[in-house]
Design a protein around this motif. Structure first.
Motif, PDB file in Angstrom:
ATOM      1  N   ALA A  80       0.874  -1.254   0.042  1.00 41.52           N
ATOM      2  CA  ALA A  80      -0.353   0.325   0.209  1.00 41.52           C
ATOM      3  C   ALA A  80       0.790   0.501  -0.340  1.00 41.52           C
ATOM      4  O   ALA A  80       1.846   1.194   0.932  1.00 41.52           O
ATOM      5  CB  ALA A  80      -1.091   0.094   1.623  1.00 41.52           C
ATOM      6  N   LYS A  90      -3.025   3.738  -2.758  1.00 40.68           N
ATOM      7  CA  LYS A  90      -3.439   2.578  -3.558  1.00 40.68           C
ATOM      8  C   LYS A  90      -1.982   1.446  -3.123  1.00 40.68           C
ATOM      9  O   LYS A  90      -0.870   0.999  -2.370  1.00 40.68           O
ATOM     10  CB  LYS A  90      -2.490   3.447  -4.841  1.00 40.68           C
ATOM     11  N   ILE A  91      -2.903   0.746  -3.708  1.00 46.43           N
ATOM     12  CA  ILE A  91      -2.703  -0.854  -3.563  1.00 46.43           C
ATOM     13  C   ILE A  91      -2.087  -2.070  -5.182  1.00 46.43           C
ATOM     14  O   ILE A  91      -2.698  -1.535  -5.922  1.00 46.43           O
ATOM     15  CB  ILE A  91      -3.733  -2.025  -2.484  1.00 46.43           C
ATOM     16  N   ILE A 108      -6.260  -0.709   6.455  1.00 40.91           N
ATOM     17  CA  ILE A 108      -5.288   0.301   6.428  1.00 40.91           C
ATOM     18  C   ILE A 108      -6.091   1.318   6.937  1.00 40.91           C
ATOM     19  O   ILE A 108      -6.887   1.504   6.310  1.00 40.91           O
ATOM     20  CB  ILE A 108      -4.857   0.455   4.979  1.00 40.91           C
ATOM     21  N   TYR A 139      -9.619  -3.279   2.511  1.00 41.62           N
ATOM     22  CA  TYR A 139      -9.128  -4.019   1.096  1.00 41.62           C
ATOM     23  C   TYR A 139      -9.374  -4.887   0.985  1.00 41.62           C
ATOM     24  O   TYR A 139      -9.217  -5.216  -0.808  1.00 41.62           O
ATOM     25  CB  TYR A 139      -7.516  -3.433   1.136  1.00 41.62           C
TER      26      TYR A 139
END
Length: 532
Positions: free
Chosen positions: A236, A244-245, A286, A300
């Protein structure tokens, strides 16, 4: 007659940490994150300046360290109070810190470009790693390895160190701008990920030094933070207003981009919701904080924000304890927002495990102090009162002047001389009045030596004509002259004091006569003006 219309205007209250989820529509997970509250007996923690990083010890009770200004502050994982501070090892602002896997050592970087390895218990600096030419922004110990660490700095270089010899093993080159963040792989001690202001995130493997970085992601904005997710297959990144992952096993593929913040995301971390077993995405979330003052919790697995909380200040760092009991957020003004999860017995029976999110970790029990312990007799020195305690304050000690002490000992002459030497006319007159009440003033005057009598006459010369003291002191002056006439005639100095006293009295009488004449002239004029 027109009816008066009264208007009321709402007053905006002072901003406090609030949750954006309505209390009527709270999900079990939202209740779980709202259960992190500051204990009532916990005093707010405010540090000197912006809190640049927060790191937890991997060993129970999971103490945590916060970096701010030129200080590394370590807090107790049990009481959440400040445990110790380390500042002697640093000459510049501390930017980052990382615990070793056994929790006994902690490494910290500062703006001078050095990495300091410190003993947590003794606060002694064991090693200093020099090699960066600019500020060190990230330091990380591997998951298990105790002898090596990674560091990244504003010189754009990531270094791999041998701590025992204080030598660098290799320089990992590839970034074109400041390296501001990084993280170690949870599955391999040889892999490391770093983020830079050149918008890229690079994955490094020290086993393949010749090939440089093994993978690269383009975040699109300056990267502020990067973390490995627990499986080691996802990364991440935070930069701009997006988190963003990325799929490392899938060749660096972008999995999802979350843009729920209004301003720059400054820090992210991984938090577990307490559920053991099952898939990773069902256990971990997260946590992200940003300059907009919001903390977001991102699931996520379902790609959605499950909880949001607002704080009154821009947020700079966030940390979550490995035992899921403590959440710490650092703000730009030095405030630490510490939350501990605690549920009453009745609520725990009613809510169970928060809808499948695992049992609540109770606050560790404190050891009961008994008279057989030495600390029992010192418990009141640093004990803080609880809500129902009566606080008895020790009365302030009254400072007694020297002449008051002498009066209490019936040393009248010495008390008078002490007041005269103090040169405070109000105290002198007060002592004289007290001696008059005790019928000792004239005896004190008669027992004065020549030098002491001169001191008294100088006081009478200076203050006898003052309106506040004239009635009392003029009578005393007459008595002094009558009683000590022989001594005054025999001393030239005393005769000079009497001449000065006479001159001042005559001048004051002349002034009073002049004022009476002026009053006689002005009074008729004022009466005539009043009639008109």
């Amino acid at each position: 007659m027109a009816e008066s219309i009264s208007r009321t205007y709402p007053v905006k209250p002072k901003l406090k940490p609030t949750s954006s989820t309505s209390s009527q529509h709270q999900t079990p997970e939202s209740k779980y994150w709202k259960s992190f509250k500051t204990p009532k007996q916990q005093s707010p923690q405010s540090l000197v300046s912006s809190i640049t990083s927060i790191t937890f010890s991997p060993i129970s009770p999971h103490d945590f360290a916060a970096t701010h200004s030129a200080t590394l502050s370590i807090f107790s994982g049990k009481s959440l109070e400040l445990k110790t501070t380390i500042s002697s090892a640093f000459k510049d602002v501390v930017t980052t810190a990382s615990y070793r896997s056994d929790g006994r050592l902690i490494a910290a970087g500062d703006l001078s470009g050095s990495v300091h390895v410190l003993d947590v218990m003794s606060r002694v600096e064991l090693r200093r790693l020099r090699g960066h030419t600019r500020a060190v922004r990230v330091v990380n110990y591997p998951r298990i390895d105790k002898l090596h660490l990674f560091s990244g700095a504003d010189d754009g270089v990531v270094k791999y160190w041998d701590v025992t010899t204080e030598e660098k093993i290799c320089d990992l080159l590839g970034h074109k701008d400041y390296v501001r963040c990084g993280d170690v792989s949870p599955v391999s001690d040889d892999m490391f990920v770093s983020g830079s202001y050149d918008h890229t995130v690079k994955v490094w493997d020290v086993r393949a030094l010749n090939s440089g970085y093994v993978m690269e992601f383009d975040h699109g904005k300056p990267v502020e933070d990067v973390v490995y997710l627990p499986s080691g297959g996802l990364v991440a990144t935070a930069g701009g207003n997006a988190v963003k992952i990325w799929d490392v096993l899938g060749g660096g593929r972008l999995v999802y981009a979350m843009e729920s913040h209004n301003k720059t995301v400054t820090s992210i971390c991984v938090g577990r919701i307490g559920k053991e077993g099952g898939e990773e995405a069902q256990q971990y979330r997260i946590l992200s904080v940003g300059l907009d003052g919001y903390m977001k919790v991102f699931d996520y697995g379902r790609f959605k924000v499950t909880h949001s909380m607002r704080f009154p200040n821009p947020l700079m760092s966030v940390g979550f304890s490995p035992d899921c009991s403590t959440r710490v957020i650092g703000a730009s003004n030095g405030m630490l927002y510490i939350g501990r999860r605690k549920v009453k017995g009745s609520e725990s029976m009613e809510l169970g495990d928060f809808g499948g999110f695992g049992p609540v970790v109770e606050e560790p029990q404190t050891r009961v102090l008994r008279p057989s312990y030495f600390r029992y007799f010192q418990r009141g020195q640093s004990e803080k009162p609880s809500e129902w305690d009566y606080l008895i304050k020790k009365p302030n000690k009254i400072k007694v002047t020297e002449h008051d002490k002498l009066l209490k000992k019936f040393m009248h002459k010495e008390a008078l001389l002490a007041a005269l030497n103090g040169k405070n006319p109000e105290n002198v007159v007060a002592v004289m009045e007290e001696l008059v009440a005790r019928k000792k003033l004239l005896r004190c005057v008669s027992n004065l030596e020549i030098e002491e009598l001169g001191l008294l006459l100088k006081f009478l010369q200076r203050y006898s004509t003052m309106p506040r003291f004239s009635r009392f002191l003029m009578g005393l002056t007459k008595k002094v002259v009558e009683m000590r006439a022989e001594d005054i005639k025999a001393s030239d100095e005393l005769r000079g004091d009497i001449r000065n006293l006479k001159r001042d009295v005559e001048e004051d009488i002349r002034l009073q006569l002049t004022l009476q004449q002026i009053q006689g002239i002005v009074s008729p004029l004022l009466k005539i003006a009043a009639r008109r």
